[in-house]
Enzyme design. Structure first.
Site, PDB file in Angstrom:
ATOM      1  N   MET A  30     -18.840 -38.996  10.271  1.00 41.47           N
ATOM      2  CA  MET A  30     -18.241 -38.394   9.130  1.00 41.47           C
ATOM      3  C   MET A  30     -17.922 -36.783   9.311  1.00 41.47           C
ATOM      4  O   MET A  30     -17.699 -36.027   8.428  1.00 41.47           O
ATOM      5  CB  MET A  30     -19.231 -38.410   7.983  1.00 41.47           C
ATOM      6  CG  MET A  30     -19.446 -39.758   7.610  1.00 41.47           C
ATOM      7  SD  MET A  30     -20.219 -40.242   6.057  1.00 41.47           S
ATOM      8  CE  MET A  30     -21.480 -39.396   5.822  1.00 41.47           C
ATOM      9  N   HIS A  37     -24.017 -35.022  17.187  1.00 43.61           N
ATOM     10  CA  HIS A  37     -22.757 -35.859  17.325  1.00 43.61           C
ATOM     11  C   HIS A  37     -22.168 -35.848  18.941  1.00 43.61           C
ATOM     12  O   HIS A  37     -21.745 -36.639  19.462  1.00 43.61           O
ATOM     13  CB  HIS A  37     -21.775 -35.248  16.271  1.00 43.61           C
ATOM     14  CG  HIS A  37     -22.034 -35.537  15.056  1.00 43.61           C
ATOM     15  ND1 HIS A  37     -22.201 -34.460  14.116  1.00 43.61           N
ATOM     16  CD2 HIS A  37     -22.009 -36.725  14.090  1.00 43.61           C
ATOM     17  CE1 HIS A  37     -22.272 -34.831  12.939  1.00 43.61           C
ATOM     18  NE2 HIS A  37     -22.358 -36.085  12.795  1.00 43.61           N
ATOM     19  N   GLY A 147     -26.848 -43.007  16.366  1.00 43.70           N
ATOM     20  CA  GLY A 147     -28.133 -41.902  16.675  1.00 43.70           C
ATOM     21  C   GLY A 147     -29.276 -42.542  15.880  1.00 43.70           C
ATOM     22  O   GLY A 147     -29.499 -43.284  15.137  1.00 43.70           O
ATOM     23  N   ASP A 150     -30.389 -41.899  12.144  1.00 45.99           N
ATOM     24  CA  ASP A 150     -30.127 -42.731  11.129  1.00 45.99           C
ATOM     25  C   ASP A 150     -30.837 -44.050  11.512  1.00 45.99           C
ATOM     26  O   ASP A 150     -30.077 -45.271  11.708  1.00 45.99           O
ATOM     27  CB  ASP A 150     -28.737 -42.762  10.668  1.00 45.99           C
ATOM     28  CG  ASP A 150     -28.082 -41.466  10.234  1.00 45.99           C
ATOM     29  OD1 ASP A 150     -28.320 -41.227   9.019  1.00 45.99           O
ATOM     30  OD2 ASP A 150     -27.662 -40.702  11.104  1.00 45.99           O
ATOM     31  N   SER A 185     -28.371 -32.132  11.335  1.00 46.75           N
ATOM     32  CA  SER A 185     -27.699 -32.966  10.277  1.00 46.75           C
ATOM     33  C   SER A 185     -26.604 -31.962   9.655  1.00 46.75           C
ATOM     34  O   SER A 185     -26.637 -30.849   9.526  1.00 46.75           O
ATOM     35  CB  SER A 185     -28.712 -33.187   9.341  1.00 46.75           C
ATOM     36  OG  SER A 185     -27.962 -33.816   7.966  1.00 46.75           O
TER      37      SER A 185
HETATM   38  P1  AMP Z   1     -22.727 -38.868  10.629  1.00 45.34           P
HETATM   39  O1  AMP Z   1     -21.835 -38.113  10.599  1.00 45.34           O
HETATM   40  O2  AMP Z   1     -23.976 -38.291   9.681  1.00 45.34           O
HETATM   41  O3  AMP Z   1     -22.252 -40.245   9.954  1.00 45.34           O
HETATM   42  O4  AMP Z   1     -23.391 -39.548  11.833  1.00 45.34           O
HETATM   43  C1  AMP Z   1     -22.508 -39.962  12.764  1.00 45.34           C
HETATM   44  C2  AMP Z   1     -23.563 -40.350  14.109  1.00 45.34           C
HETATM   45  O5  AMP Z   1     -24.410 -39.325  14.500  1.00 45.34           O
HETATM   46  C3  AMP Z   1     -24.618 -41.465  13.520  1.00 45.34           C
HETATM   47  O6  AMP Z   1     -24.529 -42.381  14.540  1.00 45.34           O
HETATM   48  C4  AMP Z   1     -25.790 -40.567  13.424  1.00 45.34           C
HETATM   49  O7  AMP Z   1     -26.902 -41.199  13.528  1.00 45.34           O
HETATM   50  C5  AMP Z   1     -25.583 -39.547  14.663  1.00 45.34           C
HETATM   51  N1  AMP Z   1     -26.402 -38.187  14.442  1.00 45.34           N
HETATM   52  C6  AMP Z   1     -26.493 -37.584  13.327  1.00 45.34           C
HETATM   53  N2  AMP Z   1     -27.414 -36.521  13.670  1.00 45.34           N
HETATM   54  C7  AMP Z   1     -27.826 -36.764  14.596  1.00 45.34           C
HETATM   55  C8  AMP Z   1     -29.076 -35.996  15.700  1.00 45.34           C
HETATM   56  N3  AMP Z   1     -29.326 -34.938  15.146  1.00 45.34           N
HETATM   57  N4  AMP Z   1     -29.094 -36.711  16.799  1.00 45.34           N
HETATM   58  C9  AMP Z   1     -28.640 -37.738  17.446  1.00 45.34           C
HETATM   59  N5  AMP Z   1     -27.673 -38.449  16.671  1.00 45.34           N
HETATM   60  C10 AMP Z   1     -27.143 -37.981  15.364  1.00 45.34           C
END
Ligand code: AMP
Length: 280
Positions: A30, A37, A147, A150, A185
């Site tokens: 996102m 990421h 990741g 989540d 995050s």
């Molecule tokens: P998001 O942009 O928050 O939807 O996350 C996109 C992807 O990045 C998802 O698969 C998350 O689980 C992963 N992700 C977010 N934060 C982390 C982190 N600190 N370490 C590893 N993966 C992450």
């Protein structure tokens, strides 16, 4: 790196990659990208010929009372970060590209989506499974990287892929943390100095519960009570859940067997934070 907004252009790119019989790794995000990421991007580029990243703040996974409107959007910085990694295609669709007028089909998520996040964020996982399946259909990846951050989301996507015969290898990658232990995050940027310190409560509580279990505590209710107390003592403002669960079904463990997963969702100020840890 090619940046594209339109499905038609994405399809052309994917077709030419497939034509060369190259493998595709996919990282859905996102945006508001951080090193968490980027670690997924690096897994993909080391394991696949081409890497596709999507940046899409998916409206269907936000409840009306959540932070969709104020979710951080930092597209130029995101693309700049991706330029320093081995990324071939960045797909940045508008909401109407993904959900055009007349759109009405939603993917009903698996049972494992009902507990924890599902209890606190109604409709959330339905939005996730729907957008992830659409993106899988568009990108046609060989491997998709998610990741552990989540944790439940990744389990939900894994189960969806099995149940719907989606021919994508879904991989869970480790949590990347700040030096303090705080899981990276996009929402951490909402935290002020004092809140950032209190946000460390999640990581510290996971470590405490891990120690209890490693020292032999097998009563799930005792560990969960200690987790709740620790979060409060360390200054979180409210707790959605703090549990010990089975790593596959996410059912709570009254009697702890290993491996187990510790999962927390808590609020610091108006920011909702999640974190987890596997005890094996
Ligand atoms: P998001 O942009 O928050 O939807 O996350 C996109 C992807 O990045 C998802 O698969 C998350 O689980 C992963 N992700 C977010 N934060 C982390 C982190 N600190 N370490 C590893 N993966 C992450």
């Amino acid at each position: 790196v090619e940046v594209m907004n339109e499905i038609a252009l994405l399809r052309e790119s994917i077709a030419s990659i497939k034509h060369r019989s190259e493998t595709i790794g996919f990282v859905p995000t996102m945006g508001a990208l951080h090193d968490g990421h980027l670690s997924l991007v690096d897994y993909s580029s080391s394991q696949c010929d081409k890497t596709v990243v999507s940046i899409f703040v998916n409206p269907t996974q936000f409840s009306p009372n959540e932070d969709l409107a104020k979710y951080p959007r930092t597209l130029q910085q995101d693309i700049e970060k991706l330029r320093h990694h081995s990324v071939d295609v960045v797909f940045v669709p508008d909401a109407t590209e993904i959900y055009p007028p007349g759109f009405s089909t939603m993917v009903s998520p698996p049972t494992v989506a009902r507990c924890l996040e599902g209890e606190h964020r109604s409709e959330h996982f339905q939005g996730v499974t729907t957008v992830v399946l659409k993106l899988f259909n568009l990108v046609q990846p060989d491997i998709a990287y998610f990741g552990q951050k989540d944790y439940q989301q990744t389990i939900v996507v894994l189960q969806m892929a099995v149940d719907l015969d989606v021919n994508v290898d879904v991989r869970m990658c480790p949590i990347i943390r700040e030096p303090s232990g705080l899981a990276m995050s996009s929402r951490n940027r909402y935290l002020d100095g004092d809140q950032r310190q209190r946000a460390d409560a999640l990581y510290k509580t996971l470590a405490l519960a891990d120690n209890l279990i490693t020292d032999g505590q097998r009563d799930g209710r005792v560990v969960m009570a200690e987790m709740n107390q620790s979060l409060i003592d360390l200054g979180v403002d409210s707790i959605d859940y703090a549990v010990v669960a089975d790593p596959n079904s996410l059912t709570l463990m009254d009697t702890i067997t290993l491996p187990a997963v510790l999962l927390i969702a808590a609020h610091v100020g108006t920011t909702r934070l999640i974190d987890n840890r596997i005890v094996s």
